[in-house]
Design an enzyme around this catalytic site. Sequence first.
Site, PDB file in Angstrom:
ATOM      1  N   ALA A  68       0.844  -1.196   0.000  1.00  0.00           N
ATOM      2  CA  ALA A  68       0.000   0.000   0.000  1.00  0.00           C
ATOM      3  C   ALA A  68       0.874   1.239   0.000  1.00  0.00           C
ATOM      4  O   ALA A  68       2.009   1.220   0.492  1.00  0.00           O
ATOM      5  CB  ALA A  68      -0.918   0.010   1.220  1.00  0.00           C
ATOM      6  N   ASP A  69       0.340   2.302  -0.549  1.00  0.00           N
ATOM      7  CA  ASP A  69       1.022   3.584  -0.475  1.00  0.00           C
ATOM      8  C   ASP A  69      -0.025   4.688  -0.469  1.00  0.00           C
ATOM      9  O   ASP A  69      -1.176   4.475  -0.862  1.00  0.00           O
ATOM     10  CB  ASP A  69       2.005   3.783  -1.622  1.00  0.00           C
ATOM     11  N   GLN A  70       0.419   5.854  -0.044  1.00  0.00           N
ATOM     12  CA  GLN A  70      -0.505   6.961   0.151  1.00  0.00           C
ATOM     13  C   GLN A  70       0.182   8.269  -0.208  1.00  0.00           C
ATOM     14  O   GLN A  70       1.351   8.477   0.127  1.00  0.00           O
ATOM     15  CB  GLN A  70      -0.916   6.982   1.623  1.00  0.00           C
TER      16      GLN A  70
END
Length: 197
Positions: A68-70
């Site tokens: 995941a990344d944001q």
Amino acid sequence: MSELILASTSSARRALMDGLGVPYRTEAPNVDEQVPDGLPADEAVRMLAVRKARAVQERHPEAWVLGADQLVEVGRDVLGKPQDRDAARAQLQRLLGNTHVIHTAVCLLGPGGHHSETLEDARLTFFPVPEEELERYLDTGEWEGCAGSYRVEGRGQALLQKLEGDRTNVQGLPMLSVVRLLRQAGFDLFARRQAPA
């Protein structure tokens, strides 16, 4: 099912996965988080989520890996993790009194070439706060390692005036999407656990 690895050491992501109750472990992806200049935020965050998942799956090809990344987008600017307090202050000064978008991408890789991914957005509006209050928030250290320089699961929630979207997305791992990806991959989310021998 093979083991599930969360390609992250984020305490917020671990807390969300712990709440789901599915057995998993964490491993740092240790990847370069640079993306090409001018790449739109939604494409950049997808690229990073896939890169993180692939890095861990290359070390554990039989495992399921969740990456995941944001990224935070305000106006046309993309905000990643600040390098220091000055950078965090500059980011928060852009956000206070304004509305911004958080893009969170999730990628699930598994045995046999399984690849699924999703992108979730949330819109947040922050209160305008005076400089001395901003400095006291910076004193908490919550800005460290966070895109946008705040943690909505911590004291940063006191900056939040309005949230449109999934709160877990803002915390770093949109759990509605995670559950959907795991179900589609065949995970039994209520599997009975064997008692230790």
